[in-house]
Scaffold this motif. Structure first.
Motif, PDB file in Angstrom:
ATOM      1  N   SER A 125       0.840  -1.209   0.000  1.00  0.00           N
ATOM      2  CA  SER A 125       0.000   0.000   0.000  1.00  0.00           C
ATOM      3  C   SER A 125       0.867   1.248   0.000  1.00  0.00           C
ATOM      4  CB  SER A 125      -0.927  -0.001   1.212  1.00  0.00           C
ATOM      5  OG  SER A 125      -1.770  -1.129   1.134  1.00  0.00           O
ATOM      6  N   ASP A 173      -3.954  -2.251  -5.706  1.00  0.00           N
ATOM      7  CA  ASP A 173      -3.342  -2.678  -4.452  1.00  0.00           C
ATOM      8  C   ASP A 173      -4.185  -3.834  -3.920  1.00  0.00           C
ATOM      9  OD1 ASP A 173      -1.853  -2.831  -2.134  1.00  0.00           O
ATOM     10  OD2 ASP A 173      -2.956  -1.211  -1.131  1.00  0.00           O
ATOM     11  N   ILE A 179      -4.805   2.754   2.955  1.00  0.00           N
ATOM     12  CA  ILE A 179      -4.373   2.850   4.356  1.00  0.00           C
ATOM     13  C   ILE A 179      -3.087   2.052   4.521  1.00  0.00           C
ATOM     14  CG2 ILE A 179      -4.962   2.240   6.741  1.00  0.00           C
ATOM     15  CD1 ILE A 179      -7.920   2.496   5.904  1.00  0.00           C
ATOM     16  N   THR A 191      -4.785  -4.144   4.219  1.00  0.00           N
ATOM     17  CA  THR A 191      -5.577  -4.038   2.996  1.00  0.00           C
ATOM     18  C   THR A 191      -6.368  -5.324   2.813  1.00  0.00           C
ATOM     19  OG1 THR A 191      -3.781  -2.741   2.070  1.00  0.00           O
ATOM     20  CG2 THR A 191      -5.459  -3.503   0.532  1.00  0.00           C
TER      21      THR A 191
HETATM   22 MG   LIG Z   1      -1.820  -2.840   2.265  1.00  0.00          MG
END
Ligand SMILES: [Mg+2]
Ligand SMILES: Nc1nc2c(ncn2[C@@H]2O[C@H](COP(=O)(O)OP(=O)(O)OP(=O)(O)O)[C@@H](O)[C@H]2O)c(=O)[nH]1
Length: 440
Positions: A224, A264, A237, A245
């Motif tokens: 991320s 992501d 985040i 995630t």
């Molecule tokens: Mg992540």
């Protein structure tokens, strides 16, 4: 009367609602404290419904025919609150407006003769252009030189047709050798112009899709963090807690002016957390559509999830990246095969990774340096048809009847009219406008 939200849905600073149709300014003014009287001039006023203020708005009126659609139009800029927008929509619904279909404003502009069909298509191409260069090329050819070239070809064909058709209509005015010579040189010079024009056109590849890059790797490897870095803002985040995630996040970003979609994903590991496993399952679907996978591992624990990669049976480009090289006291790289060493935290190596990505995905612009115009495949195919008809007309100057020569010039003109939209089928219009955004 139609209305549509012309800005993307969701929360935003400002939202633009567009109205079009005969009388729409008068009808909408019933809900405005001040009535817009002047064309193309911003007016700040309250939008009021059932005695209470819905929002303080800026309105701009465009009176027919001096508007984009050629009809009365009103643009209302309100605050970008979904509640305000839906309140204004329900007021408009009650006042006899209907929500516009995708591309309906542009379709009205075309039907009312404000824009040629290829100009309307250029607007859509600008909105959907996938590189800064392509966008610049389309914007530069708006209205001006592109249309001028097309209209000039039309005038040249018409002048030639006039000459030959007059001789057919009046049998005693048979074309003499001199007339034929003039006609022939006219067609030749038109052919030179059309060929030069075709050579200066870039054809937009409508089937070309944005490249997709999926970030995969063990939890906490920094996927991320890298994703945020690549897309240029904190979209995902980031936390030191593994398994942060869970959903798959998508974001389009420009890499050197060419748009790329980054994804992501949840960290790959076997987990008994049901939600996290759903995220992992989702990856499998998306991997099938990706052009490249960035496999990310942290220096703290250099493990690339090779078995997962195998399960995905991914045939595209795989880039193995080791992150967090700013951490100095790790146990060494061992002999793990990798392509890049980076630290998202310090930025080290990230530019090299982006450069490599750009090169391996072939993200350079496909636009030739000497092109001046951007057109669609359907325009190019009509231009080629036109060249074919003109070539045949040129042959007809040497042999063949005047009628066949006139017919070939007529067909050449039809091909041009097809580009401009003077001739069209309902299917073609349906095809073009259904791919537009709502509100355009
Ligand atoms: Mg992540
Ligand atoms: N020292 C250092 N820490 C980093 C670096 N990149 C990311 N981190 C940290 O590593 C932790 C995990 O980062 P994330 O970006 O959330 O990792 P992730 O792979 O998305 O993690 P999951 O979503 O849980 O799978 C965070 O505390 C980051 O601040 C780096 O280059 N160096």
């Amino acid at each position: 009367m139609i209305y549509a939200l012309s800005t993307p849905p969701g929360v935003s600073a400002i939202a633009l609602i567009r109205l079009s149709g005969g009388g729409c300014i008068d009808v909408a003014s019933r809900f405005l404290e001040k009535k817009p009287l002047k064309n193309n001039q911003a007016l700040v006023t309250n939008f009021v419904a059932s005695g209470s203020v819905v929002d303080r708005v800026v309105v701009v009126a465009f009176f027919a025919p001096r508007s984009f659609t050629g009809e009365d139009m009103l643009e209302i800029s309100c605050h970008g609150s979904p509640l305000v927008i839906s309140k204004i929509f329900s007021v408009l619904d009650g006042a006899g407006f209907v929500e516009a279909l995708p591309g309906e404003f542009s379709e009205r502009a075309f039907i009312n003769g404000k824009l040629a069909l290829n100009e309307v298509e250029s607007i859509a191409d600008l909105i959907h252009s996938s590189s800064a260069e392509e966008a610049g090329l389309i914007a530069r050819s708006f209205g001006g030189s592109l249309q001028k070239s097309l209209y000039s070809m039309g005038e040249q064909i018409d002048a030639l047709r006039y000459r030959i058709e007059a001789s057919i209509d009046f049998a005693d005015e048979d074309l003499g050798a001199d007339d034929l010579l003039l006609l022939r040189s006219g067609i030749e010079s038109l052919l030179v112009d059309v060929r030069a024009f075709v050579g200066s056109c870039h054809v937009i590849n409508s089937k070309r899709k944005e490249k997709r890059v999926l970030l995969l790797g063990p939890p906490n490897s920094g996927k991320s963090s890298l994703f945020n870095r690549l897309v240029g803002f904190n979209r995902a985040i980031v936390s030191e807690k593994p398994g942060t995630t869970r959903d798959l996040l998508e974001q389009t970003a420009l890499i050197d002016g060419v748009s790329v979609e980054f994804l992501d994903s949840a960290g790959i590991r076997t987990s008994d957390d049901e939600i996290e496993m759903l995220g992992v399952e989702m990856i499998k679907d998306f991997a099938a559509t990706a052009d490249a996978i960035i496999l990310l591992a942290s220096v703290e624990n250099i493990v690339f999830p090779e078995s997962t990669l195998k399960d995905l049976s991914f045939g595209g480009l795989v880039i193995r990246v080791i992150n967090k090289i700013d951490i100095k006291d790790f146990g060494g790289l061992g002999n793990v095969k990798h392509d890049y060493l980076i630290s998202v935290k310090s930025g080290e190596g990230v530019a090299d990774l982006i450069r490599g990505l750009k090169q391996s995905l072939g993200l350079s612009s496909s636009i030739d340096k000497d092109v001046s115009f951007s057109i669609r495949e359907r325009h190019m195919s009509s231009l080629k048809d036109m060249l074919g008809s003109l070539d045949r007309a040129l042959e007809n100057c040497v042999e063949g009847s005047e009628e066949i020569l006139a017919e070939n010039l007529r067909i050449a003109r039809s091909s041009l009219d097809f580009i401009l939209g003077k001739k069209y089928t309902d299917d073609l219009l349906g095809d073009i406008f259904s791919n537009f955004c709502v509100g355009k």
